[in-house]
Design a protein around this motif. Structure first.
Motif, PDB file in Angstrom:
ATOM      1  N   LYS A 192      37.887 -68.879  25.612  1.00  0.00           N
ATOM      2  CA  LYS A 192      38.485 -67.844  24.769  1.00  0.00           C
ATOM      3  C   LYS A 192      38.163 -66.450  25.319  1.00  0.00           C
ATOM      4  O   LYS A 192      38.967 -65.526  25.221  1.00  0.00           O
ATOM      5  CB  LYS A 192      37.943 -67.998  23.332  1.00  0.00           C
ATOM      6  N   ARG A 193      36.968 -66.327  25.910  1.00  0.00           N
ATOM      7  CA  ARG A 193      36.547 -65.041  26.470  1.00  0.00           C
ATOM      8  C   ARG A 193      36.948 -64.882  27.943  1.00  0.00           C
ATOM      9  O   ARG A 193      36.547 -63.936  28.599  1.00  0.00           O
ATOM     10  CB  ARG A 193      35.039 -64.888  26.306  1.00  0.00           C
ATOM     11  N   LYS A 194      37.708 -65.860  28.433  1.00  0.00           N
ATOM     12  CA  LYS A 194      38.243 -65.847  29.798  1.00  0.00           C
ATOM     13  C   LYS A 194      37.153 -65.904  30.862  1.00  0.00           C
ATOM     14  O   LYS A 194      37.265 -65.297  31.918  1.00  0.00           O
ATOM     15  CB  LYS A 194      39.154 -64.623  30.000  1.00  0.00           C
ATOM     16  N   TYR A 195      36.078 -66.653  30.560  1.00  0.00           N
ATOM     17  CA  TYR A 195      35.065 -66.927  31.569  1.00  0.00           C
ATOM     18  C   TYR A 195      35.527 -68.105  32.407  1.00  0.00           C
ATOM     19  O   TYR A 195      36.307 -68.941  31.935  1.00  0.00           O
ATOM     20  CB  TYR A 195      33.714 -67.255  30.924  1.00  0.00           C
ATOM     21  N   GLU A 196      35.039 -68.187  33.618  1.00  0.00           N
ATOM     22  CA  GLU A 196      35.307 -69.360  34.454  1.00  0.00           C
ATOM     23  C   GLU A 196      34.348 -70.462  34.025  1.00  0.00           C
ATOM     24  O   GLU A 196      33.134 -70.320  34.170  1.00  0.00           O
ATOM     25  CB  GLU A 196      35.106 -69.019  35.930  1.00  0.00           C
ATOM     26  N   VAL A 197      34.907 -71.545  33.509  1.00  0.00           N
ATOM     27  CA  VAL A 197      34.095 -72.614  32.931  1.00  0.00           C
ATOM     28  C   VAL A 197      34.247 -73.900  33.734  1.00  0.00           C
ATOM     29  O   VAL A 197      35.357 -74.326  34.047  1.00  0.00           O
ATOM     30  CB  VAL A 197      34.515 -72.883  31.465  1.00  0.00           C
ATOM     31  N   THR A 198      33.110 -74.504  34.054  1.00  0.00           N
ATOM     32  CA  THR A 198      33.112 -75.828  34.661  1.00  0.00           C
ATOM     33  C   THR A 198      32.499 -76.807  33.660  1.00  0.00           C
ATOM     34  O   THR A 198      31.380 -76.587  33.190  1.00  0.00           O
ATOM     35  CB  THR A 198      32.293 -75.856  35.966  1.00  0.00           C
TER      36      THR A 198
END
Length: 210
Positions: A22-28
């Motif tokens: 939602k916060r537009k972080y790069e998530v793995t």
């Protein structure tokens, strides 16, 4: 912000993935079975990993700013939590990630009279082994040589609404005016992702509740 989340298919893990995206972080999302990840986003990458293998953690976590562990042991296998904690600490150290944030337990939080929640008469007997394992894991983090943050939920954590309104505590249970201690999974995720960015509780434990 580039973050890798272990235990991403659990109830809290899913909420953390959703909040970070939602916060537009790069998530793995690091999981045992990639097919169990149902969330889809341009910001999400799914990898297979073995949380009990430090080499596996190191490999998938390289290049990330932080690691989040939302791992929870199966009922009856609570002692595995300590193996996982040691594996995560070693993997974090090798990976070069700046810190690890941990979804912890509430049992070791202190009540108003200074007694640990898990030692009170009202605490469910069947949950005590899990609470004890979480308390032991917290001690391992206290002795760790990597930057860590341990987030204990309120006494009751369950799916609900994302309000963004809650209170923060340290080692004491957060309770409302009626003495109840609760938090939604969604707001717990907000608090932990806030901490990921703000870093107010590096090398310490905090808790969250309404």
């Amino acid at each position: 912000m580039k973050v890798i989340i272990f235990g991403a298919t659990g109830t809290i893990g899913k909420a953390l993935v959703k909040e970070a995206i939602k916060r537009k972080y790069e998530v793995t999302a690091a999981v045992r079975d990639p097919q169990r990840v149902t969330e889809q986003s341009e910001y999400l990458t799914v990898v297979q990993a073995d949380i009990l293998n430090p080499n596996s953690i190191t490999e998938v976590a390289k290049g990330h700013d932080a690691i989040i562990s939302a791992y929870g042991p199966k009922f009856g296998a609570e002692e595995e939590l300590l193996e996982v904690t040691r594996s995560l600490l070693e993997g974090t150290r090798r990976s070069g990630a700046e810190r690890i944030l941990v979804v912890g337990g509430a049992g070791s939080l202190k009540t108003e009279n200074g007694e640990r929640l898990m030692d009170t008469a009202e605490f469910p007997e069947e949950i005590k082994p899990l609470a004890a394992a979480h308390a032991d894991a917290l001690e391992l983090y206290h002795a760790a040589d990597v930057d860590w943050t341990y987030c204990s939920p309120a006494a009751i954590i369950e799916p609900g609404k994302r309000t963004g309104q809650f209170r923060i505590g340290l080692d004491h249970l957060v309770v409302d005016e009626l003495g109840h201690s609760r938090i939604s999974v969604e707001d717990y995720a907000v608090a932990l992702i806030d901490e990921l960015v703000e870093g107010e509780f590096v090398n310490s434990r905090f808790t969250v509740g309404y």
